[in-house]
Design a protein around this motif. Structure first.
Motif, PDB file in Angstrom:
ATOM      1  N   LYS A 133       0.838  -1.199   0.000  1.00 55.13           N
ATOM      2  CA  LYS A 133       0.000   0.000   0.000  1.00 55.13           C
ATOM      3  C   LYS A 133       0.874   1.249   0.000  1.00 55.13           C
ATOM      4  O   LYS A 133       1.942   1.274   0.606  1.00 55.13           O
ATOM      5  CB  LYS A 133      -0.903   0.009   1.225  1.00 55.13           C
ATOM      6  CG  LYS A 133      -1.931  -1.085   1.209  1.00 55.13           C
ATOM      7  CD  LYS A 133      -2.811  -1.025   2.427  1.00 55.13           C
ATOM      8  CE  LYS A 133      -3.808  -2.172   2.389  1.00 55.13           C
ATOM      9  NZ  LYS A 133      -4.642  -2.186   3.583  1.00 55.13           N
ATOM     10  N   SER A 134       0.381   2.275  -0.701  1.00 56.86           N
ATOM     11  CA  SER A 134       1.105   3.535  -0.748  1.00 56.86           C
ATOM     12  C   SER A 134       0.114   4.676  -0.885  1.00 56.86           C
ATOM     13  O   SER A 134      -1.066   4.455  -1.170  1.00 56.86           O
ATOM     14  CB  SER A 134       2.084   3.552  -1.920  1.00 56.86           C
ATOM     15  OG  SER A 134       1.389   3.612  -3.146  1.00 56.86           O
ATOM     16  N   ILE A 135       0.617   5.878  -0.685  1.00 57.58           N
ATOM     17  CA  ILE A 135      -0.182   7.080  -0.868  1.00 57.58           C
ATOM     18  C   ILE A 135       0.578   8.013  -1.793  1.00 57.58           C
ATOM     19  O   ILE A 135       1.800   7.904  -1.934  1.00 57.58           O
ATOM     20  CB  ILE A 135      -0.501   7.777   0.471  1.00 57.58           C
ATOM     21  CG1 ILE A 135       0.792   8.134   1.218  1.00 57.58           C
ATOM     22  CG2 ILE A 135      -1.408   6.935   1.330  1.00 57.58           C
ATOM     23  CD1 ILE A 135       0.582   8.954   2.467  1.00 57.58           C
ATOM     24  N   LYS A 136      -0.163   8.892  -2.417  1.00 56.83           N
ATOM     25  CA  LYS A 136       0.459   9.871  -3.298  1.00 56.83           C
ATOM     26  C   LYS A 136       0.132  11.254  -2.760  1.00 56.83           C
ATOM     27  O   LYS A 136      -1.030  11.575  -2.511  1.00 56.83           O
ATOM     28  CB  LYS A 136      -0.052   9.721  -4.727  1.00 56.83           C
ATOM     29  CG  LYS A 136       0.772  10.463  -5.729  1.00 56.83           C
ATOM     30  CD  LYS A 136       0.476  10.000  -7.130  1.00 56.83           C
ATOM     31  CE  LYS A 136       1.412  10.738  -8.081  1.00 56.83           C
ATOM     32  NZ  LYS A 136       1.199  10.383  -9.456  1.00 56.83           N
ATOM     33  N   ILE A 137       1.166  12.045  -2.552  1.00 59.69           N
ATOM     34  CA  ILE A 137       1.030  13.410  -2.080  1.00 59.69           C
ATOM     35  C   ILE A 137       1.639  14.294  -3.162  1.00 59.69           C
ATOM     36  O   ILE A 137       2.856  14.308  -3.335  1.00 59.69           O
ATOM     37  CB  ILE A 137       1.745  13.627  -0.734  1.00 59.69           C
ATOM     38  CG1 ILE A 137       1.221  12.632   0.297  1.00 59.69           C
ATOM     39  CG2 ILE A 137       1.596  15.070  -0.272  1.00 59.69           C
ATOM     40  CD1 ILE A 137       2.013  12.587   1.581  1.00 59.69           C
TER      41      ILE A 137
END
Length: 65
Positions: A38-42
């Motif tokens: 899992k990852s997030i994009k900022i």
């Protein structure tokens, strides 16, 4: 291997994940694309939450057992 994770960051940069797992940049992004990691994009930056990396490692250990 889990002790190699940076403890001061809540979200890790891809190069930090690469170092922690001993994998290539391509493989880390492949794990992200396949939703195994899992990852997030900022903005334009991709970050992997430290808890998500720990969960990924634990899942891999369970599968190997």
């Amino acid at each position: 291997m889990i002790s190699a994770l940076p403890t001061t960051h809540q979200a890790l940069k891809v190069p930090e994940v690469m170092e922690a797992l001993g994998l290539s940049r391509f493989k880390v992004y492949d794990l992200i694309r396949s939703r195994q990691l899992k990852s997030i994009k900022i903005g334009r930056c991709r970050r992997v939450p430290a808890d998500a990396l720990r969960a990924f490692i634990e899942d891999q250990l369970e599968e190997a057992a």
